[in-house]
Design an enzyme around this catalytic site. Structure first.
Site, short mmCIF file in Angstrom:
data_model
loop_
_atom_site.label_atom_id
_atom_site.label_comp_id
_atom_site.label_asym_id
_atom_site.label_seq_id
_atom_site.Cartn_x
_atom_site.Cartn_y
_atom_site.Cartn_z
N ASP A 292 -5.58 -16.33 2.18
CA ASP A 292 -6.85 -16.96 2.52
C ASP A 292 -7.88 -16.73 1.43
O ASP A 292 -8.67 -17.62 1.09
CB ASP A 292 -7.39 -16.41 3.85
CG ASP A 292 -6.88 -17.21 5.04
OD1 ASP A 292 -5.90 -17.97 4.86
OD2 ASP A 292 -7.44 -17.08 6.14
N ASP B 28 -5.37 -3.51 -1.87
CA ASP B 28 -6.84 -3.55 -2.00
C ASP B 28 -7.24 -3.93 -3.42
O ASP B 28 -8.17 -4.71 -3.64
CB ASP B 28 -7.47 -2.21 -1.57
CG ASP B 28 -6.76 -0.99 -2.15
OD1 ASP B 28 -5.62 -1.13 -2.65
OD2 ASP B 28 -7.33 0.12 -2.09
N LYS C 169 0.87 -1.19 0.00
CA LYS C 169 0.00 0.00 0.00
C LYS C 169 0.90 1.23 0.00
O LYS C 169 0.92 2.02 0.96
CB LYS C 169 -0.91 -0.01 1.23
CG LYS C 169 -2.02 -1.03 1.19
CD LYS C 169 -3.22 -0.60 0.35
CE LYS C 169 -4.06 0.44 1.04
NZ LYS C 169 -5.14 0.95 0.15
N ASP D 226 -1.43 -12.60 4.78
CA ASP D 226 -2.37 -13.36 5.59
C ASP D 226 -3.76 -13.31 4.95
O ASP D 226 -4.43 -14.33 4.74
CB ASP D 226 -2.39 -12.72 7.00
CG ASP D 226 -3.03 -13.62 8.03
OD1 ASP D 226 -3.48 -14.72 7.66
OD2 ASP D 226 -3.09 -13.22 9.21
#
Ligand code: NAD
Length: 370
Positions: free
Chosen positions: A255, A227, A194, A251
């Site tokens: 997932d 994002d 980011k 993380d």
């Protein structure tokens, strides 16, 4: 036949022990039919270790793990240890072994097996043939940065602090792993951060770019904000080959990518450390799933994530790509033949036990081996 390699088994708790038994059978098969034999030794971790000697990971077990050529771990945890002090909880053993072995690169493949593509939450065309590798930085970032804590200010307001912190060597070493892996795959790396709002993101982007220019200009490098990456993963996941990112974003994104494949029982992982003077890399391989207390002891757990973790071990610790390909092909064939454990069961397929699935993989290996 070349010399024995030492595989250190840490089955852990719950279904960890059950799925690891199937891996052992496959290691034995490979010892008989492959180019390498393995010595298998075993230790305790998690709740099993706590029950035996009051600690989720003993110093002796840690030393054995560090001495091994590779560590295979099942899973830890369960309600039995819910009331144990935090520092002795089963999960503490897992965190300690990852930290002490300095396993800074966590590799999470998201591969969709054709026979299971219908089980994905996305449309078949979007995920069929999907093969992404997420490389997550595992030993630094906001989960470890100091200062951290919760304090109460003079006016009674409570304030919580976490610190996102990265150094350039920490970024460079994980980026290097990603570039090296991309060279063995489709030559493309997405570096994800980011940098629009975070200083660590600015440093991340610049270190990855510098390394790319200096040593990996043959690889296509793309930068993407985290994002946007989350959005792109569910929009057009096949645009990705290797994704490298920090601990926190890794993380979440791993997932997210995992769920594209449909089932927790199918997901392997590898955690890699640095290479020592003798050229040996610290490495630990484990399924992504936990100890599944709800089905433990019933002989119905899916062993394929653990078996696929062993395939990663062959590929990354022993440079046995041919055998790893064969292992993955055997899993593909078993699924195509219609055999399923309960977690991936579909209408018209045949349900098998943990052992039944392990044996089916062995039968396919026999066929592939001619
Ligand atoms: P879990 O992954 O153990 O189980 C989640 C669900 O998926 C359960 O319904 C389970 O039955 C099912 N499942 C998981 N693996 C499966 C398999 N191989 N075959 C068939 N079904 C499978 O997650 P959880 O329930 O949140 O956690 C249970 C325990 O495991 C907790 O103590 C947790 O801390 C621990 N845990 C450990 C690890 C690890 O060791 N790496 C990872 C996650 C959770």
């Amino acid at each position: 036949m070349t010399s024995n390699k030492n595989l250190y088994f840490l089955p852990g708790d719950g279904i960890g022990k059950e799925v690891m038994d199937e891996v052992r059978t496959i290691v034995n098969w490979l010892g008989k039919h492959g180019s390498l034999t393995f010595d298998m030794t075993e230790g305790l971790i998690g709740g099993a270790a706590y029950d035996a000697h009051g600690s989720a990971l003993s110093d002796e077990t840690l030393a054995d793990a560090m001495d091994a050529d590779a560590v295979l771990l099942g899973a830890v945890g369960g309600p039995k240890w819910d009331d144990v002090a935090r520092q002795h909880r089963p999960e503490a053993g897992l965190l300690r072994i990852r930290k002490e072995m300095d396993l800074f690169a966590n590799l999470r493949p998201a591969v969709v097996f054709d026979a299971l593509a219908e089980g994905s939450s996305l449309k078949f065309d979007l995920v069929s043939g999907l093969d992404i590798l997420i490389v997550r930085e595992l030993t630094s970032g906001v989960y470890f940065g100091e200062p951290r804590g919760i304090e109460t200010l003079a006016d009674g307001t409570r304030r919580a602090i976490d610190t996102q912190l990265y150094t350039s060597p920490e970024i460079e070493r994980v980026a290097r792993v990603a570039f090296e892996l991309a060279r063995k795959r489709n030559n493309q790396v997405h570096s994800v951060e980011k940098s629009n709002v975070m200083e660590t993101g600015v440093l991340w982007r610049s270190v990855v770019s510098e390394l790319h220019t200096a040593e990996y200009s043959d690889i296509k490098l793309l930068h993407m904000l985290a994002d946007n990456c989350a959005m792109q993963l569910v929009r057009t996941p096949k645009q990705f080959d290797v994704i490298v990112t920090d601990n926190l974003f890794g993380d979440l994104l791993s997932d997210c990518a995992a769920m594209l494949t449909g089932s927790l029982g199918m997901l392997p992982s590898a955690s890699l450390g640095g290479v020592d003077d003798a050229g040996r890399r610290m490495a630990l391989y484990e399924p992504v799933h936990g100890s599944a207390p709800d089905i433990a002891g019933q002989g119905i757990a899916n062993p394929l994530a653990c078996i696929l973790s062993f395939a990663m071990c062959l590929r990354y610790s022993f440079d046995m790509g041919k055998e790893a390909d064969m292992m993955e092909q055997a899993v593909q064939n078993v699924l195509a033949s219609g055999l399923r454990t309960g977690d991936i069961m579909q209408d018209g397929k045949t349900q098998v036990s943990t052992t039944g699935m392990g044996q089916a993989v062995i039968s396919e290996l026999d066929k592939l081996n001619g």
